[in-house]
Design a protein around this motif. Sequence first.
Motif, PDB file in Angstrom:
ATOM      1  N   ASN A 295     -21.022 -16.941  40.179  1.00 14.40           N
ATOM      2  CA  ASN A 295     -21.535 -15.576  40.299  1.00 14.40           C
ATOM      3  C   ASN A 295     -20.362 -14.634  40.558  1.00 14.40           C
ATOM      4  OD1 ASN A 295     -22.711 -13.129  41.240  1.00 14.40           O
ATOM      5  ND2 ASN A 295     -24.535 -14.249  41.876  1.00 14.40           N
ATOM      6  N   PRO A 296     -20.210 -13.568  39.773  1.00 16.00           N
ATOM      7  CA  PRO A 296     -19.088 -12.645  39.994  1.00 16.00           C
ATOM      8  C   PRO A 296     -19.080 -12.035  41.386  1.00 16.00           C
ATOM      9  CG  PRO A 296     -20.686 -11.739  38.429  1.00 16.00           C
ATOM     10  CD  PRO A 296     -21.015 -13.178  38.607  1.00 16.00           C
ATOM     11  N   ARG A 297     -20.245 -11.976  42.009  1.00 13.50           N
ATOM     12  CA  ARG A 297     -20.310 -11.418  43.362  1.00 13.50           C
ATOM     13  C   ARG A 297     -19.479 -12.254  44.335  1.00 13.50           C
ATOM     14  NH1 ARG A 297     -19.568  -7.585  46.551  1.00 13.50           N
ATOM     15  NH2 ARG A 297     -20.694  -7.681  48.528  1.00 13.50           N
ATOM     16  N   LEU A 298     -19.385 -13.567  44.108  1.00 12.79           N
ATOM     17  CA  LEU A 298     -18.588 -14.415  44.991  1.00 12.79           C
ATOM     18  C   LEU A 298     -17.101 -14.100  44.866  1.00 12.79           C
ATOM     19  CD1 LEU A 298     -20.417 -17.845  44.518  1.00 12.79           C
ATOM     20  CD2 LEU A 298     -20.668 -16.185  46.382  1.00 12.79           C
ATOM     21  N   VAL A 299     -16.662 -13.728  43.668  1.00 11.66           N
ATOM     22  CA  VAL A 299     -15.271 -13.298  43.489  1.00 11.66           C
ATOM     23  C   VAL A 299     -15.042 -11.992  44.230  1.00 11.66           C
ATOM     24  CG1 VAL A 299     -13.506 -12.706  41.791  1.00 11.66           C
ATOM     25  CG2 VAL A 299     -15.213 -14.437  41.241  1.00 11.66           C
ATOM     26  N   GLN A 300     -16.010 -11.094  44.132  1.00  6.13           N
ATOM     27  CA  GLN A 300     -15.911  -9.823  44.839  1.00  6.13           C
ATOM     28  C   GLN A 300     -15.822 -10.026  46.350  1.00  6.13           C
ATOM     29  OE1 GLN A 300     -19.396  -7.720  43.530  1.00  6.13           O
ATOM     30  NE2 GLN A 300     -18.601  -7.363  41.462  1.00  6.13           N
ATOM     31  N   LYS A 301     -16.639 -10.929  46.869  1.00 10.35           N
ATOM     32  CA  LYS A 301     -16.635 -11.173  48.313  1.00 10.35           C
ATOM     33  C   LYS A 301     -15.304 -11.759  48.777  1.00 10.35           C
ATOM     34  CE  LYS A 301     -21.597 -11.771  49.168  1.00 10.35           C
ATOM     35  NZ  LYS A 301     -22.657 -12.722  49.604  1.00 10.35           N
ATOM     36  N   ALA A 302     -14.743 -12.671  47.987  1.00 10.61           N
ATOM     37  CA  ALA A 302     -13.449 -13.253  48.357  1.00 10.61           C
ATOM     38  C   ALA A 302     -12.374 -12.175  48.389  1.00 10.61           C
ATOM     39  CB  ALA A 302     -13.072 -14.355  47.369  1.00 10.61           C
ATOM     40  N   CYS A 303     -12.427 -11.260  47.426  1.00  9.93           N
ATOM     41  CA  CYS A 303     -11.447 -10.162  47.398  1.00  9.93           C
ATOM     42  C   CYS A 303     -11.679  -9.181  48.535  1.00  9.93           C
ATOM     43  CB  CYS A 303     -11.512  -9.440  46.044  1.00  9.93           C
ATOM     44  SG  CYS A 303     -10.821 -10.396  44.669  1.00  9.93           S
ATOM     45  N   GLU A 304     -12.945  -8.957  48.883  1.00 14.71           N
ATOM     46  CA  GLU A 304     -13.250  -8.056  49.998  1.00 14.71           C
ATOM     47  C   GLU A 304     -12.653  -8.586  51.297  1.00 14.71           C
ATOM     48  OE1 GLU A 304     -17.447  -7.587  50.223  1.00 14.71           O
ATOM     49  OE2 GLU A 304     -17.592  -6.386  48.392  1.00 14.71           O
ATOM     50  N   ARG A 305     -12.849  -9.877  51.533  1.00 19.54           N
ATOM     51  CA  ARG A 305     -12.325 -10.467  52.760  1.00 19.54           C
ATOM     52  C   ARG A 305     -10.791 -10.439  52.766  1.00 19.54           C
ATOM     53  NH1 ARG A 305     -16.806 -14.128  51.843  1.00 19.54           N
ATOM     54  NH2 ARG A 305     -15.434 -15.548  50.681  1.00 19.54           N
ATOM     55  N   ALA A 306     -10.202 -10.697  51.615  1.00 21.82           N
ATOM     56  CA  ALA A 306      -8.739 -10.708  51.535  1.00 21.82           C
ATOM     57  C   ALA A 306      -8.154  -9.321  51.750  1.00 21.82           C
ATOM     58  CB  ALA A 306      -8.294 -11.252  50.174  1.00 21.82           C
ATOM     59  N   ARG A 307      -8.736  -8.327  51.135  1.00 20.14           N
ATOM     60  CA  ARG A 307      -8.164  -6.969  51.279  1.00 20.14           C
ATOM     61  C   ARG A 307      -8.374  -6.428  52.693  1.00 20.14           C
ATOM     62  NH1 ARG A 307     -11.900  -2.581  52.441  1.00 20.14           N
ATOM     63  NH2 ARG A 307     -13.864  -3.035  51.386  1.00 20.14           N
ATOM     64  N   MET A 308      -9.491  -6.804  53.352  1.00 20.35           N
ATOM     65  CA  MET A 308      -9.688  -6.395  54.737  1.00 20.35           C
ATOM     66  C   MET A 308      -8.681  -7.089  55.650  1.00 20.35           C
ATOM     67  SD  MET A 308     -13.869  -6.217  54.972  1.00 20.35           S
ATOM     68  CE  MET A 308     -13.846  -5.633  56.659  1.00 20.35           C
ATOM     69  N   GLN A 309      -8.385  -8.340  55.362  1.00 18.58           N
ATOM     70  CA  GLN A 309      -7.412  -9.079  56.156  1.00 18.58           C
ATOM     71  C   GLN A 309      -6.021  -8.472  56.020  1.00 18.58           C
ATOM     72  OE1 GLN A 309      -7.806 -13.305  55.679  1.00 18.58           O
ATOM     73  NE2 GLN A 309      -5.783 -13.748  56.510  1.00 18.58           N
ATOM     74  N   LEU A 310      -5.732  -7.946  54.819  1.00 17.57           N
ATOM     75  CA  LEU A 310      -4.417  -7.348  54.553  1.00 17.57           C
ATOM     76  C   LEU A 310      -4.372  -5.862  54.887  1.00 17.57           C
ATOM     77  CD1 LEU A 310      -3.693  -9.053  51.111  1.00 17.57           C
ATOM     78  CD2 LEU A 310      -2.495  -9.499  53.273  1.00 17.57           C
TER      79      LEU A 310
END
Length: 308
Positions: A229-244
């Motif tokens: 599901n593309p939403r799972l890619v979005q969520k992984a990027c959301e968590r990564a960009r918030m961490q950074l």
Amino acid sequence: MTLTISPQARDALEDWLAARRAVEGSADATVNAYRRDVADFIAFMTGHRADPQGLAALMRVETRDMRAWMARLRSGEVGARSVARKLSAVKAFYRWLAEREGVEPTAVLSARAPRFQKKLPRPMAEEAAREMIGTVELQAREEWIALRDVAVVTLLYGCGLRVSEALGLTGADLPLAEALRIRGKGGKERVVPLLPIARTAVERYAAACPHPAAPNAPLFRGQRGGPLNPRLVQKACERARMQLGLPATATPHAFRHSFATHLLASGGDLRAIQELLGHASLSTTQAYTGVDGAHLMRVYEAAHPKAR
């Protein structure tokens, strides 16, 4: 469909959509959007003119009717961009009606869409893009899922793919060659060189994935083996960009935008970038990469044989 549409208008709409599929290869999502937009227009005219909108009634649409429809959209807080999209669909439908049924389309085709400022995703800095890829890998608990997410975003940044294009790869694409054959919007195919780093990322994921890479099955899988599901890619990027601490514009699609922008900034040819992105026109590439007019002319003058 619960909208009030006469059988004749409904048949005409479906015939037009079938023609778009056959002639232009329009994707299902695009066809469904056209269906909703045009059906909404016909339904509005039914109530506005207080008569069933058969083909004869569709021929009588006037400029004031178009203004009333667009005013209703704006009063319903439909954004200028969405109004422009809906109007474009209605105009395309009326062009087809004019050719097939002799409908006079002037009132519809002369309607002007509201102006709007195109909002483009901002490119990430090169260092930020690299950090995002590395941080995405830290977001999953299972190693193969971490490798999967890294492989996807590496394809977005390393090859300029859309998320849907990356997730459209199948087991038949393995083993990877030096280039990928990508089927983009409207079924248009293009060949994209595959960087060694992207090939390695995909191969590491494929080796670790617990689900068999069957030729007719998606290459990228969800945890249970279904299509990712593309939403799972979005969520992984959301968590990564918030961490950074990166802005909300650091999305999966921003990797594609960064791919084009960084290539152009390094002296890449605009026509080549157009081909890599799969854009039908150069103007789309110019807008997508955020190139200003002066930079575009410098690239053009340096690359075009008649300008030298």
